[in-house]
Design a protein around this motif. Structure first.
Motif, mmCIF file in Angstrom:
data_model
loop_
_atom_site.group_PDB
_atom_site.id
_atom_site.type_symbol
_atom_site.label_atom_id
_atom_site.label_comp_id
_atom_site.label_asym_id
_atom_site.label_seq_id
_atom_site.Cartn_x
_atom_site.Cartn_y
_atom_site.Cartn_z
ATOM 1 N N UNK A 10 4.561 36.814 71.095
ATOM 2 C CA UNK A 10 3.696 37.840 71.679
ATOM 3 C C UNK A 10 4.359 39.213 71.603
ATOM 4 N N UNK A 11 5.641 39.276 71.874
ATOM 5 C CA UNK A 11 6.366 40.539 71.802
ATOM 6 C C UNK A 11 6.325 41.105 70.379
ATOM 7 N N UNK A 12 6.615 40.259 69.401
ATOM 8 C CA UNK A 12 6.642 40.715 68.002
ATOM 9 C C UNK A 12 5.278 41.220 67.547
ATOM 10 N N UNK A 13 4.231 40.464 67.818
ATOM 11 C CA UNK A 13 2.906 40.872 67.345
ATOM 12 C C UNK A 13 2.390 42.092 68.093
ATOM 13 N N UNK A 41 -10.148 43.166 63.981
ATOM 14 C CA UNK A 41 -8.914 42.792 64.670
ATOM 15 C C UNK A 41 -9.073 42.942 66.180
ATOM 16 N N UNK A 42 -9.681 44.033 66.626
ATOM 17 C CA UNK A 42 -9.902 44.251 68.060
ATOM 18 C C UNK A 42 -10.808 43.164 68.640
ATOM 19 N N UNK A 43 -11.824 42.769 67.896
ATOM 20 C CA UNK A 43 -12.701 41.688 68.349
ATOM 21 C C UNK A 43 -11.917 40.377 68.462
ATOM 22 N N UNK A 44 -11.077 40.102 67.475
ATOM 23 C CA UNK A 44 -10.255 38.896 67.526
ATOM 24 C C UNK A 44 -9.295 38.905 68.703
ATOM 25 N N UNK A 45 -8.669 40.031 68.956
ATOM 26 C CA UNK A 45 -7.736 40.150 70.072
ATOM 27 C C UNK A 45 -8.478 39.981 71.403
ATOM 28 N N UNK A 46 -9.660 40.580 71.508
ATOM 29 C CA UNK A 46 -10.465 40.423 72.733
ATOM 30 C C UNK A 46 -10.846 38.949 72.935
ATOM 31 N N UNK A 67 -2.028 44.446 73.327
ATOM 32 C CA UNK A 67 -2.418 44.674 71.931
ATOM 33 C C UNK A 67 -3.766 45.376 71.840
ATOM 34 N N UNK A 68 -4.710 44.956 72.656
ATOM 35 C CA UNK A 68 -6.032 45.571 72.630
ATOM 36 C C UNK A 68 -5.955 47.040 73.057
ATOM 37 N N UNK A 74 -5.480 53.349 68.615
ATOM 38 C CA UNK A 74 -5.633 53.599 67.179
ATOM 39 C C UNK A 74 -7.094 53.944 66.864
ATOM 40 N N UNK A 75 -8.020 53.208 67.476
ATOM 41 C CA UNK A 75 -9.445 53.481 67.248
ATOM 42 C C UNK A 75 -9.841 54.873 67.722
ATOM 43 N N UNK A 76 -9.184 55.365 68.735
ATOM 44 C CA UNK A 76 -9.456 56.709 69.238
ATOM 45 C C UNK A 76 -9.270 57.751 68.121
#
Length: 78
Positions: A10-13, A41-46, A67-68, A74-76
């Protein structure tokens, strides 16, 4: 031992998003990134957060929540 492995993964990702967000912050743009990729990616993380809730796994919930937040940063800049 399982939790330690999960925490390390989790830390690495999670930390892997920091350099990209830093670059977006400095340049004021995420123009080099695929918006579609970041959104998927954001959908997957959510979804991982939802899975963590269903499994009552705090490591999954916290890591993916951070991560989200980084991805939203980044999306901003997109």
């Amino acid at each position: 031992m399982n939790t330690a492995v999960g925490l390390f993964a989790a830390f690495c990702t999670t930390v892997s998003y920091v350099p990209q967000l830093k670059k977006c912050w400095e340049t004021g743009s995420a123009g080099d990134l695929s918006l579609r990729m970041v959104l998927i990616l954001a959908l997957g993380v959510a979804t991982w957060i939802g899975y963590g809730v269903l499994q009552s796994d705090i490591v999954i919930i916290i890591a993916n929540s951070v991560s989200l937040c980084l991805l939203l940063g980044i999306l901003y800049f997109s």
